[in-house]
Design an enzyme around this catalytic site. Structure first.
Site, PDB file in Angstrom:
ATOM      1  N   ARG A   1     -19.717 -13.304   4.111  1.00 58.11           N
ATOM      2  CA  ARG A   1     -20.152 -12.083   4.797  1.00 58.11           C
ATOM      3  C   ARG A   1     -21.530 -11.642   4.333  1.00 58.11           C
ATOM      4  NH1 ARG A   1     -14.657 -10.093   5.996  1.00 58.11           N
ATOM      5  NH2 ARG A   1     -14.685  -8.234   7.294  1.00 58.11           N
TER       6      ARG A   1
ATOM      7  N   ARG B   1     -17.680  -0.497   9.167  1.00 60.06           N
ATOM      8  CA  ARG B   1     -17.466  -1.951   9.114  1.00 60.06           C
ATOM      9  C   ARG B   1     -18.401  -2.670  10.084  1.00 60.06           C
ATOM     10  NH1 ARG B   1     -11.441  -2.196  10.392  1.00 60.06           N
ATOM     11  NH2 ARG B   1     -11.731  -4.442  10.348  1.00 60.06           N
TER      12      ARG B   1
ATOM     13  N   ARG C   1      -4.887  -2.542  17.553  1.00 57.19           N
ATOM     14  CA  ARG C   1      -4.147  -3.644  16.931  1.00 57.19           C
ATOM     15  C   ARG C   1      -3.116  -3.173  15.903  1.00 57.19           C
ATOM     16  NH1 ARG C   1      -8.996  -7.033  13.937  1.00 57.19           N
ATOM     17  NH2 ARG C   1      -9.368  -5.557  12.246  1.00 57.19           N
TER      18      ARG C   1
HETATM   19  P1  AMP Z   1     -11.204  -8.253   7.185  1.00 55.47           P
HETATM   20  O1  AMP Z   1      -9.726  -8.354   7.083  1.00 55.47           O
HETATM   21  O2  AMP Z   1     -11.899  -9.594   7.194  1.00 55.47           O
HETATM   22  O3  AMP Z   1     -11.661  -7.368   8.309  1.00 55.47           O
HETATM   23  O4  AMP Z   1     -11.694  -7.540   5.833  1.00 55.47           O
HETATM   24  C1  AMP Z   1     -11.265  -6.231   5.493  1.00 55.47           C
HETATM   25  C2  AMP Z   1     -12.167  -5.644   4.423  1.00 55.47           C
HETATM   26  O5  AMP Z   1     -12.097  -6.474   3.245  1.00 55.47           O
HETATM   27  C3  AMP Z   1     -13.637  -5.620   4.783  1.00 55.47           C
HETATM   28  O6  AMP Z   1     -13.982  -4.457   5.541  1.00 55.47           O
HETATM   29  C4  AMP Z   1     -14.278  -5.624   3.393  1.00 55.47           C
HETATM   30  O7  AMP Z   1     -14.185  -4.342   2.776  1.00 55.47           O
HETATM   31  C5  AMP Z   1     -13.374  -6.559   2.618  1.00 55.47           C
HETATM   32  N1  AMP Z   1     -13.817  -7.973   2.727  1.00 55.47           N
HETATM   33  C6  AMP Z   1     -13.160  -9.009   3.334  1.00 55.47           C
HETATM   34  N2  AMP Z   1     -13.859 -10.158   3.220  1.00 55.47           N
HETATM   35  C7  AMP Z   1     -14.980  -9.840   2.520  1.00 55.47           C
HETATM   36  C8  AMP Z   1     -16.109 -10.579   2.096  1.00 55.47           C
HETATM   37  N3  AMP Z   1     -16.231 -11.894   2.375  1.00 55.47           N
HETATM   38  N4  AMP Z   1     -17.082  -9.927   1.401  1.00 55.47           N
HETATM   39  C9  AMP Z   1     -16.967  -8.613   1.110  1.00 55.47           C
HETATM   40  N5  AMP Z   1     -15.950  -7.841   1.502  1.00 55.47           N
HETATM   41  C10 AMP Z   1     -14.944  -8.444   2.196  1.00 55.47           C
END
Ligand code: AMP
Length: 228
Positions: free
Chosen positions: A98, A182, A137
């Site tokens: 990310r 986000r 969702r």
């Molecule tokens: P997601 O389920 O991929 O939408 O991730 C949920 C939250 O987890 C994100 O909004 C970030 O706060 C954190 N997160 C997930 N993957 C990463 C990553 N690769 N780098 C930094 N934060 C992450």
């Protein structure tokens, strides 16, 4: 993808795209259909939060605010997961990398385990659709199968197609206030990675505004090409 694309025996596919693009849904389908392992850093972090580990405690506030967890923590949870033997059949990276630093670190993390990125797929979506996609969702607590109020409702309202469970969960960071943060984190820090993978010659784009099954067909074709 140009002639430098890498074909490896254990495919590594990176899914890129903003929150709500369908990365998790598609990764899950690829896992079911091709036996690849969905490796979602968001799921790994939510697991750490639920278990109350040190990493989880540090990550919790940042996640609730819609920001990005530190590269150090994310790389630690990712490395731990990549050390489990099931990943040798191939992985789908869902939500990682990310940041530019994570993308740079990824090569080393994979190389240490004899793996490399075969393709990075940018799931392209209209900006305006994201909030609607995210706000509808939900998942069922017992099995974690994901649904959407409009785009993928369960066959019987309120009952999970997969496990028959009825207890619904919604992610705490799917609230409207957090979604805006986000999306901003995605635009500022993650969208530039599309160029990073394009420069590396492994980028493909898939129109993710189409129905879930159509997007899955496109991704399935990409996985098959990587396996050959
Ligand atoms: P997601 O389920 O991929 O939408 O991730 C949920 C939250 O987890 C994100 O909004 C970030 O706060 C954190 N997160 C997930 N993957 C990463 C990553 N690769 N780098 C930094 N934060 C992450």
């Amino acid at each position: 993808m140009d002639g430098q694309s890498q074909s490896v025996s254990a495919p590594v596919l990176v899914l890129l795209g903003p929150p709500g693009a369908g990365k998790g849904t598609q990764a899950r389908l690829l896992q079911e259909r091709f036996g690849l392992v969905q490796l979602s850093t968001g799921d790994l972090l939510r697991g750490a939060v639920a278990r109350g580990t040190e990493a989880g405690r540090a990550a919790r506030k940042v996640m609730d605010a819609g920001g990005l967890v530190s590269d150090e923590i994310v790389l630690a949870v990712l490395g731990e997961r990549l050390d489990q033997p099931d990943v040798s059949d191939g992985v789908i990276l869902d939500g990682f990398p990310r940041t530019e630093a994570q993308a740079e670190a990824l090569d080393g993390v994979l190389a240490q385990r004899g793996m490399k990125v075969g393709a990075a797929v940018a799931l392209t979506v209209d900006d305006t659709a994201m909030v609607e996609r995210i706000s509808g969702r939900h998942a069922f607590a017992a099995c974690g199968e994901g649904f959407h109020d409009s785009f993928k409702p369960p066959a019987a309202p309120g009952v999970c197609d997969a496990c028959g469970g009825t207890e619904l969960t919604r992610r705490s960071d799917d609230k409207a206030e957090t979604v805006a943060a986000r999306l901003e984190a995605y635009r500022a820090q993650t969208a530039p990675l599309i160029e990073h993978f394009a420069r590396r010659g492994v980028l493909l784009r898939v129109d993710a505004m189409r129905p879930i099954d159509d997007v899955a067909l496109s991704l399935g074709g990409i996985v098959r090409a990587l396996e050959n």
